[in-house]
Design an enzyme around this catalytic site. Structure first.
Site, short mmCIF file in Angstrom:
data_model
loop_
_atom_site.label_atom_id
_atom_site.label_comp_id
_atom_site.label_asym_id
_atom_site.label_seq_id
_atom_site.Cartn_x
_atom_site.Cartn_y
_atom_site.Cartn_z
N HIS A 1 0.85 -1.20 0.00
CA HIS A 1 0.00 0.00 0.00
C HIS A 1 0.89 1.25 0.00
CE1 HIS A 1 -3.31 2.73 1.39
NE2 HIS A 1 -2.31 3.32 2.02
N GLU A 2 1.85 1.29 0.91
CA GLU A 2 2.72 2.46 1.00
C GLU A 2 3.59 2.59 -0.25
OE1 GLU A 2 2.02 4.57 3.13
OE2 GLU A 2 0.90 3.39 4.58
N HIS B 1 2.06 4.70 -2.85
CA HIS B 1 2.29 6.14 -2.65
C HIS B 1 3.71 6.51 -3.07
CE1 HIS B 1 -1.33 6.88 -0.30
NE2 HIS B 1 -1.01 5.96 0.59
N ASP C 1 -4.66 7.74 -1.36
CA ASP C 1 -5.60 6.89 -0.64
C ASP C 1 -6.97 6.89 -1.29
OD1 ASP C 1 -3.85 5.93 1.33
OD2 ASP C 1 -3.98 7.84 2.38
#
Ligand SMILES: *[C@@H]1O[C@H](CO)[C@@H](O)[C@H](O)[C@H]1NC(C)=O
Ligand SMILES: *[C@@H]1O[C@H](CO)[C@@H](O)[C@H](O)[C@H]1NC(C)=O
Ligand SMILES: *[C@@H]1O[C@H](CO)[C@@H](O)[C@H](O)[C@H]1NC(C)=O
Ligand SMILES: *[C@@H]1O[C@H](CO)[C@@H](O)[C@H](O)[C@H]1NC(C)=O
Length: 959
Positions: free
Chosen positions: A163-164, A167, A174
């Protein structure tokens, strides 16, 4: 249409310059080749106590993340090689290789003490727009070491990492609604065009239900917004969910294994939900995660096609920082440096050795013209005598041709004389183009093999263009300084030292002043209470008589010639305040004692006080080289990050001085932290602005000045009531008040730094006339603030933008279009109905406010009643009808909603509930709250308590 195309090109351009993101404090460059990520750098901060488990666990986390990443990218990418940088405060081990260009500041993943805004919550520092990667991922030692704890709150380590990574690497955002600690807010629910209230989610197939986060009661509609009450949340169905995306939404759900896509033929369970009003859709204009990833260099044009691999396990390389920092000044003394340049260089180099270099640093001096010599070997600066020896070795005379390669080779030799050269820094200062072999390009391979960092300062516009790429390829910084500009040169020296040696010196002020004969120049500088140790005033001149300086302390004591701390050495006066300088206003007068005008440089530096996190500023530009052509209006972004430790400093006045070719004119622009235009997020302490005032081809130098002389600045602190990790008992406590940022005021302070250089090509002769060629930026924060069934009105709000991108005067007019169907408005903005003047009850379509301020418009809608939903989008336009791209789309529901009925006393109900230990509910809420609500920190003690109360495995996310 042509204008629209221009705007999209700019966006594309900024999306594709990822690899050269910033000339200054550039993150370590990760490679993806043959589906394998290599050179991923993880660094542990030197203040993290030694703990071997951190290294062991990092290996486990990466191994797990690599496997998940491979699946999430459809077999297109995984981690092959990860470098872990161990701080020099930890014990030495034979298996650790010495670090070269790897530093904590450049690491892609940091292991560091918590950022108070996030607690142990993993996050990515992300300042750019859609598709622009983040600066770094931050994991805390507790998160890394304590696997059950990390998984309890955020789900499986590997999936959280992926998930990170979305980014950090691909510039995704998000896909859930949130209310961030810094005031950013995205709704948790919205009115879908198919009718009804939908949770903000991706895909729209994620299973779960919505309920009040405190009471657990079904969510109720609020008449003023047409959606659920602010305390309403979507709770996923951990066992019943079948949706397979998205990692940017609820990565911790066991079925979620990929990112949302927009392929109609693809898996419907991971199909992108472009209606959800989340940050990803707002910033990326409704593109799916895969749409954005497919434009990234990792996957663009079908790069890194799916490939079967035997293992996704990464290899790890353990590196350790060296104990001693070595820097060799490699100085150009060729004929072209004759006169003012060599005198200035001499002055700045002496000041560098005198006051910037700290005790224990090793310094050497190499000079070159047609060949090179070691004028002073590398020695540890451990006494005033050593400093004086080094100063004496700084050159004063010049002559001959320019062999930069010779200088670099001598620099390596000087490093090798005292040990292995890796990690050593060569600070190359030159004004000329090389005209003797060996050339820069001949020695780059040796520099890379020996892992020597080269920082370059081009001391003239004519200096070799290869200098920038030399720095880029060896991990150094690159600067430009005009001939007359001592402060830029000085800033470049100290910025190099801070970035590579981790020097903590803070520059409060630097200025170049021309003082006319027999006149006195008066100014002042604020010393704040985060600094003060060994505060030094340094005043230098090149020509004329020695000036007289007087400094007045905040208590009114005057220091002037004759005072024992007033030191005059050749052409520099130094006043070093012993111990800690008192916070407050320090005034100074400089008197030119000669009849002619005199150029004087003033620099005031200080050091942080023990146990006190100083306010710091770092600056970046979005790209180091830019090709401008009139058919493609283009801009770059300038960023300055103002922090106290990890905490954002907001409300400061941040100005950028851009030194432009061909004659070093200086343009000043003010950077803003308002979340509009170039600025990615409001109140994150990162101030940004577009720059497009290109005057000619060549190098542009950037320096940044921050001050709080108005006293409006503060640093953001966590609001305990909102960040304690447990749901608030009182539904009134600021859950939706996006603007409710908590801050501690700061006293007056000043800071200066440099943002390095960038190079521009293809500028039309005479410079760029931006007047009405550029459209206002795209609005990406359009929001519905209120809906009224009674009045049939919708209140919209967004941040106004300037006439040209985010600057110039206010834009000329606003175009608002609307309809009933999301898809129609998204796909055909121009064909949708536009709001006319008679529909505007408050606000105006024709006189937008100052850029950066909020614009609010109340619109009368033509219809209301059951199933009546409107969608809106806006764009801002200038006088020449150049318009920004359409904004994010918002929806508003116009049906009659009765006032919600609450059980007599929700608050009391909740207190009783908790007190009685309705542990299951509390745990679900706590779990959910912490996992999904990323930008909020949690207090470990409290969380641990809640965690131990959890004995119902059904609510623990499955691995
Ligand atoms: C301040 O100066 C003193 C005396 O020169 C020195 O011992 C000390 O290390 C200096 N402190 C810093 C932070 O440079
Ligand atoms: C600077 O000069 C002004 C005007 O002569 C005087 O009022 C002031 O006290 C001086 N300040 C210092 C620090 O000497
Ligand atoms: C002083 O600086 C100005 C502009 O920076 C420059 O044009 C001038 O030549 C300088 N004068 C001296 C005496 O160095
Ligand atoms: C509103 O929509 C729902 C579901 O789409 C439908 O059942 C209902 O009849 C509609 N009501 C009106 C007044 O159109």
């Amino acid at each position: 249409m042509a204008k629209m195309a221009a705007v999209s090109l700019i966006l594309l351009l900024s999306a594709f310059v990822w690899h050269s993101q910033a000339v200054f404090n550039r993150p370590n460059e990760i490679k993806l080749e043959n589906n394998e990520y290599t050179d991923v750098l993880v660094a542990i901060h030197k203040d993290v106590p030694e703990d071997q488990r951190i290294v062991d666990r990092l290996k486990e986390i990466f191994t797990e993340a690599s496997r998940d990443l491979y699946v999430a990218t459809n077999n297109r990418a995984f981690f092959k090689q990860v470098k872990i940088l161990i701080p020099n405060t930890w014990s030495k081990k034979p298996e650790y290789l010495p670090a070269g260009t790897e530093t904590f500041e450049r690491a892609n993943v940091r292991v560091d003490v918590p950022n108070p805004l996030y607690g142990d919550n993993p996050y990515v520092q992300q300042k750019g727009g859609c598709g622009e990667g983040g600066d770094y991922m931050h994991l805390t030692p507790q998160y890394v070491v304590d696997k059950p704890y990390g998984e309890m709150y955020w789900g499986p380590n590997g999936k959280t990492f992926v998930h990170e990574w979305g980014h950090l690497r691909w510039g995704l955002f998000d896909e859930y609604g949130f209310d961030g600690a810094t005031g950013e807010s995205y709704p948790h629910f919205y009115r879908a065009s198919v009718g009804g209230v939908e949770p903000t989610r991706c895909s729209a197939k994620v299973a779960g239900n919505s309920q009040h986060m405190v009471t657990g009661a079904p969510c109720q509609l609020i008449p003023a917004t047409g959606v659920y009450e602010p305390e309403c949340r979507f709770y996923p169905d951990f066992s019943g969910n079948r949706a397979t995306a998205s990692y940017m939404f609820m990565h911790f759900l066991s079925e979620v294994t990929g990112f949302c896509h927009s392929d109609p033929e693809g898996d419907p369970l991971s199909y992108h939900n472009r209606e959800a009003p989340n940050k990803h859709n707002s910033v990326c204009g409704g593109q799916s995660a895969w749409d954005v990833m497919n434009k990234h260099q990792d996957f663009a044009g079908g790069a890194n096609r799916p490939r079967a691999v035997e293992t996704t396990d990464p290899d790890f390389v353990l590196l350790q920082q060296s104990d001693f920092f070595r820097i060799v000044l490699v100085l150009d003394v060729s004929g072209s440096m004759q006169g003012e340049p060599i005198r200035r260089l001499n002055q700045v180099a002496r000041r560098f050795i005198c006051s910037t270099v700290f005790f224990g640093t090793s310094v050497g001096v190499v000079t070159f013209s047609e060949d090179a010599s070691i004028d002073h070997p590398v020695v540890s600066v451990n006494s005033p005598a050593v400093r004086n020896d080094l100063i004496a070795a700084v050159p004063t005379s010049t002559g001959g041709a320019t062999c930069i390669g010779c200088g670099l080779l001598k620099g390596i030799e000087a490093l090798e004389d005292v040990g292995p050269p890796q990690g050593g820094v060569l600070l190359l200062v030159t004004d000329g183009e090389e005209n003797r072999d060996p050339r820069i390009s001949d020695v780059i391979p040796e520099l890379i093999t020996k892992r020597v960092i080269v920082a370059t300062i081009a001391f003239s516009r004519g200096a070799d263009p290869l200098l920038q790429s030399l720095a880029l390829r060896t991990g150094g910084l690159s600067f430009f300084s005009g001939i007359h500009d001592s402060t830029a040169l000085d800033n470049a020296f100290s910025a190099t030292f801070e970035a590579t040696a981790g020097g903590k010196g803070v520059k409060l002020l630097s200025e170049d002043k021309i003082i006319t004969g027999r006149q006195t120049y008066a100014n002042h500088v604020y010393v704040d209470n985060t600094v003060g140790e060994n505060t030094t005033f340094s005043i230098s001149w090149l020509d004329g008589r020695r000036p007289t300086v007087t400094v007045e302390t905040p208590l009114g004591l005057v220091i002037t010639e004759g005072n024992p701390i007033y030191d005059v050495t050749s052409d520099t006066i130094t006043i070093e305040i012993p111990g800690t300088a008192m916070p407050g206003k320090w005034a100074y007068n400089i008197t030119n004692n000669g009849p002619d005008e005199q150029n004087i440089t003033v620099i005031v530096t200080s050091n942080p006080l023990n146990n006190n996190e100083p306010i710091t500023v770092t600056a970046q530009v979005s790209t180091v080289s830019l090709d401008y052509s009139s058919s493609r209006p283009t801009a770059l972004k300038i960023y300055a990050s103002v922090r106290r430790g990890y905490l954002p400093v907001i409300g400061a006045v941040v100005k950028v001085l851009i030194e432009k070719p061909p004659h070093d004119q200086v343009e000043e622009i003010t950077l803003l932290d308002n979340g509009a235009g170039a600025d990615g997020a409001r109140n994150d302490g990162i101030y940004s602005r577009y720059f497009f005032g290109f005057t000619a081809n060549g190098r542009y130098g950037v320096s940044v000045k921050v001050d709080n002389t108005q006293g409006d600045a503060g640093y953001i602190v966590i609001n305990r009531a909102r960040s304690s990790g447990a749901p608030p008992l009182n539904p009134d406590t600021g859950y939706t008040s996006g603007g409710n940022v908590q801050q501690e005021p700061l006293e007056q302070f000043q800071r200066m730094t440099t943002g390095g250089v960038f190079e521009v090509d293809g500028v039309p002769s005479g410079g760029v006339s931006t007047r009405d060629m550029l459209p206002p930026s795209r609005v990406d924060d359009l929001a519905v603030v209120e809906v009224s069934y009674a009045d049939a009105t919708v209140t919209l709000r967004w941040t106004a933008l300037g006439d040209d991108f985010d600057q110039g005067g206010p834009a000329h007019y606003v175009e608002i279009r609307y309809g009933h169907h999301f898809d129609q408005l998204a796909d055909d903005f121009h064909g949708s109905a536009s709001v006319n003047h008679s529909q505007v009850l408050q606000g105006s379509l024709t006189s937008p406010p100052e850029p950066g301020s909020a614009q609010t418009i109340v619109i009368l809608v033509p219809d209301r009643g059951d199933n009546v939903t409107f969608v809106f989008a806006v764009r801002m336009c200038d006088e020449a009808d150049n318009c920004g791209d359409p904004s994010n789309i918002v929806s508003a529901n116009l049906e009659f909603i009765p006032e919600p009925v609450y059980v007599n006393d929700t608050v009391a109900w909740a207190i009783v509930g908790c007190a009685l230990g309705v542990a299951v509910l509390a745990t679900i809420l706590a779990l959910f709250y912490c996992k999904v609500w990323k930008p909020r920190s949690i207090k470990p003690a409290k969380s641990a308590q809640l965690a131990s109360a959890n004995d119902n495995p059904a609510f623990v996310p499955t691995v």
